[in-house]
Design an enzyme around this catalytic site. Structure first.
Site, PDB file in Angstrom:
ATOM      1  N   GLU A   1      23.652  56.219 -16.895  1.00 40.07           N
ATOM      2  CA  GLU A   1      23.534  56.503 -15.797  1.00 40.07           C
ATOM      3  C   GLU A   1      23.667  55.064 -15.218  1.00 40.07           C
ATOM      4  O   GLU A   1      22.658  54.642 -15.435  1.00 40.07           O
ATOM      5  CB  GLU A   1      22.717  57.342 -15.479  1.00 40.07           C
ATOM      6  CG  GLU A   1      23.020  59.433 -16.116  1.00 40.07           C
ATOM      7  CD  GLU A   1      21.757  60.237 -15.447  1.00 40.07           C
ATOM      8  OE1 GLU A   1      21.533  61.553 -15.582  1.00 40.07           O
ATOM      9  OE2 GLU A   1      20.955  60.071 -14.804  1.00 40.07           O
TER      10      GLU A   1
ATOM     11  N   ASP B   1      12.914  59.067  -5.605  1.00 38.89           N
ATOM     12  CA  ASP B   1      13.039  58.544  -6.350  1.00 38.89           C
ATOM     13  C   ASP B   1      10.726  57.110  -5.764  1.00 38.89           C
ATOM     14  O   ASP B   1      10.668  57.542  -4.853  1.00 38.89           O
ATOM     15  CB  ASP B   1      13.731  56.947  -6.500  1.00 38.89           C
ATOM     16  CG  ASP B   1      14.864  57.279  -7.056  1.00 38.89           C
ATOM     17  OD1 ASP B   1      14.786  58.091  -8.426  1.00 38.89           O
ATOM     18  OD2 ASP B   1      15.916  57.320  -6.249  1.00 38.89           O
TER      19      ASP B   1
ATOM     20  N   TYR C   1      21.209  68.961 -15.446  1.00 43.54           N
ATOM     21  CA  TYR C   1      20.213  67.397 -15.269  1.00 43.54           C
ATOM     22  C   TYR C   1      19.282  68.478 -14.925  1.00 43.54           C
ATOM     23  O   TYR C   1      19.084  68.757 -13.862  1.00 43.54           O
ATOM     24  CB  TYR C   1      20.742  66.326 -14.151  1.00 43.54           C
ATOM     25  CG  TYR C   1      19.125  64.911 -14.196  1.00 43.54           C
ATOM     26  CD1 TYR C   1      17.784  65.390 -14.655  1.00 43.54           C
ATOM     27  CD2 TYR C   1      19.935  64.232 -14.346  1.00 43.54           C
ATOM     28  CE1 TYR C   1      17.875  64.378 -15.058  1.00 43.54           C
ATOM     29  CE2 TYR C   1      18.414  62.661 -14.365  1.00 43.54           C
ATOM     30  CZ  TYR C   1      17.727  63.304 -15.089  1.00 43.54           C
ATOM     31  OH  TYR C   1      16.862  62.280 -14.861  1.00 43.54           O
TER      32      TYR C   1
END
Lengths: 277, 409
Positions: free
Chosen positions: A55, A66, A181
């Site tokens: 990735e 994040d 995911y």
């Protein structure tokens, strides 16, 4: 849907892992971190170090989902001149050396929207990208990028989270391709990890809803956890912990030490070591 | 002008957003999957509240007895004489409890949070007005409150930081980016993703993922509804022009929205031009930006060629944001509202002028609106009525202004 066939690399890779009887190891790094040339060297060596899928983060000034590690990596990359064009350049360069390892671009929508959706999909496909993960595009906004990406032959990999309940899962999985995911914790990247038993339950729940491979990430930092997760799910993803190695090996101006590339590869090798005995 | 033609293309400007939260191409729900179920739950709870007369009744009661509404509509006689043209009225939302219009929205959202049985409140703040208004209602309803605030803003808005702490809120300094409003919003979103079960995020402006832009607008529309009624009482007719400052744009949409379908009423949204649009150091998203996606919605953003968000600049912390509420982007493109700008220096001049001529120390945010009023009022006829939203008081800004004027206090 008149979808173009995708590259097939993701499907092939997961089939090969299954045949080998082991889970996969997925690495995440931000494109151009700490600078374009150093990143290129890191990238080219990742398959050899043990990455089964790669990735690559598309740097963004405001990575809302994040944690501090990946925020900092995005800012280092941008400061060193990263942009979408150069990210795609890195993929092209990788593809010249490696025709098999799947590459997934991961990030936020605005840099793609700014590049132009059609131009981006065309250029990404031509560069050798296999899939996209775009954090701030839920199924409710599928018309933006997900559907055009599938039509252009790029997989659209969706995140499922602990808040995605059984009622919502079909919505999330509907246009998902490549793999799913699973974000194992509520929260931002790199901050905490979930208990193994919770992850096993969650993966089993996902597998009841989809035949796609399931990769699990968020908060994984050791070879032992990689092995545990990859024995439950189809693959384990490590991002922040690898990115932290870069952060620890640059000076205050973001310049890498001479041994940074080797340090990162060594760490990736260590994380992957439990999978190939 | 093309204006009249554009306006005929739609029957109403007050119907948006659609069920997906879109105002034309703007708005939407661009958030991480972790937040999606919660966003949908907020929408559902808000829809239910809107259909429950007891919710509005409870809100009205707090607005009246706690916030002090209705706020007065005040004829600014001396400024009107000074400008020598249009009649200038102020909608006095700076007289609300906590000193700005922000309380209208935080009261509404905390009542919703209570309906949803949430036990913890978070908020972002720039100037600190929304942070104070959130900390205030959290004290009122005994809920723990965490306010994210950029370090740059903490420095220039010390009085509000202290106020929030007095009210029992935890103020978390945000060092990422330039330490201003956009960074505080990133950090609040990160908190929310990690605490979805317990936490309600009280967004302070008419931006963010659907349903926030519509919800905040509806809570703030009390400003325009009152102004309409009060103007009818004072002048027997609607105003000719509305003027309001715009950061995210909650006070402006609150004033404008009830008038959007009255074609005789012109509207001016005043963005912060900082050091000047041409310098690049400004916060004028519509004047100097282009459409993009940030903080859950598509809207005009200050950004570079690569889609990286640029830092905004304004002397006013409350306007220092590189985006704008999505409904404003739509009203801009539809031509219904004119979006203009005023610089730091022009706002400072207006700040001083208003203080001396009306005995009202305005916040730096509405000083931008007044700066624009001072540009247009002199050339307008004496029977032209302007209604400007005085959306905040300036006590919090005296240190910033003193520094800008080279005075030590």
């Amino acid at each position: 849907m008149t979808a173009a066939t995708d590259s097939g690399r993701i499907e092939k890779r997961f089939a090969a892992l299954k045949a080998a009887g082991r889970g996969g190891f997925v690495t995440f790094l931000t494109a151009g971190d700490p600078d374009h040339e150093t990143f290129e060297k890191i990238l080219l060596g990742l398959p050899d170090a043990g990455a089964d899928l790669i990735e690559i983060g598309m740097p963004f000034s405001d990575p809302m989902a994040d944690g501090p590690a990946i925020q900092a990596s995005s800012l280092r990359a941008l400061k060193a001149g990263a942009n979408m064009g150069r990210t795609l350049e890195l993929v092209r360069s990788f593809r010249a050396h490696d025709g098999d390892t799947p590459i997934i671009l991961m990030g936020y929508y605005n840099p793609i929207y700014s590049y132009g959706v059609d131009a981006f999909l065309k250029d990404a496909r031509e560069a050798g990208v296999d899939g996209l993960i775009v954090v701030d595009l839920p199924p409710e906004e599928d018309a933006e990028l997900c559907v055009p990406a599938l039509q252009a032959g790029l997989n659209f990999i969706r995140l499922a989270t602990p808040t995605t309940d059984d009622e919502r899962l079909p919505t999330v999985l509907k246009n998902t391709s490549g793999f799913v995911y699973y974000v194992s914790v509520l929260g931002i990247t790199g901050t905490k990890s979930a208990a193994e038993v919770e992850i096993r339950d969650a993966v089993e729940r996902l597998q009841r809803h989809t035949a796609l491979p399931v990769a699990v990430g968020f908060g994984i930092r050791t070879a032992e956890t990689v092995r545990e997760i990859a024995s439950t799910a189809d693959a384990a993803v490590v991002g922040s912990a690898i990115v932290d190695r870069i952060a620890a090996d640059v000076d205050e101006n973001g310049r890498p030490s001479a041994k940074l590339v080797e340090t990162v590869h060594k760490y990736v090798r260590e994380l992957a070591s439990g999978l190939r005995s | 002008m093309g204006r009249g033609v554009t306006m005929k293309q739609v029957n109403t400007f007050r119907e948006g957003p659609n069920e997906n939260g879109h105002f034309g191409m703007f708005g939407g729900r661009f958030v991480a999957e972790t937040l999606m179920p919660l966003i949908l739950a907020v929408e559902q709870a808000y829809d239910a509240a809107q259909n429950d007369p007891s919710f509005q009744a409870e809100l009205d009661d707090y607005l009246k007895h706690y916030a002090g509404r209705p706020s007065p509509l005040y004829f600014a006689r001396r400024l009107t004489e000074h400008f020598g043209g249009a009649k200038v009225y102020f909608k006095r939302d700076e007289l609300n409890h906590t000193g700005s219009h922000k309380i209208n929205n935080t009261l509404g959202q905390i009542l919703l949070a209570r309906r949803m049985k949430k036990t913890r409140i978070i908020a972002e703040t720039g100037a600190g007005q929304h942070g104070v208004a959130t900390a205030t209602v959290c004290a009122l309803f005994d809920l723990p409150c965490v306010v994210y605030m950029g370090t740059t803003d903490i420095e220039r808005q010390q009085p509000n930081v202290f106020r929030m702490r007095l009210l029992g809120a935890e103020v978390v300094p945000v060092t990422s980016g330039t330490g201003t409003l956009k960074d505080a919003m990133n950090e609040a979103l990160r908190d929310w993703v990690a605490n979805v079960e317990s936490t309600f995020y009280i967004i302070g402006t008419a931006a963010g993922p659907h349903p926030y832009p519509a919800m905040v607008r509806n809570f703030q529309s009390v400003i325009g509804r009152e102004a309409r009624e009060q103007m009818m009482e004072a002048e027997g007719r609607l105003p000719d022009s509305l003027v309001a400052c715009i950061g995210g744009g909650s006070n402006a949409i609150g004033l404008f929205h009830p008038f959007l379908d009255d074609p005789s009423v012109r509207m001016y949204g005043v963005e912060a031009a900082g050091h000047g649009i041409e310098t690049g150091a400004h916060a004028a998203s519509l004047t100097g930006g282009r459409p993009g996606v940030l903080h859950g919605n598509r809207t005009y953003l200050l950004q570079n060629d690569d889609g990286q968000i640029l830092d905004a600049h304004s002397i006013s912390a409350g306007l220092d944001y590189p985006g704008i509420g999505p409904e404003h982007s739509w009203l801009h493109e539809s031509g219904r509202v004119d979006y203009v700008s005023a610089t730091d220096v022009e706002a400072l001049d207006a700040f001083q002028l208003c203080s001396r001529m009306e005995g009202i120390i305005p916040a730096l945010e509405p000083s931008h609106a007044l700066a624009y009023v001072s540009k247009i009022a002199p050339d307008l006829p004496k029977d032209h009525i302007i209604c400007m939203n005085m959306c905040g008081r300036g006590d919090k800004d005296i240190f910033t202004v003193a520094e800008a004027l080279g005075t030590e206090i």
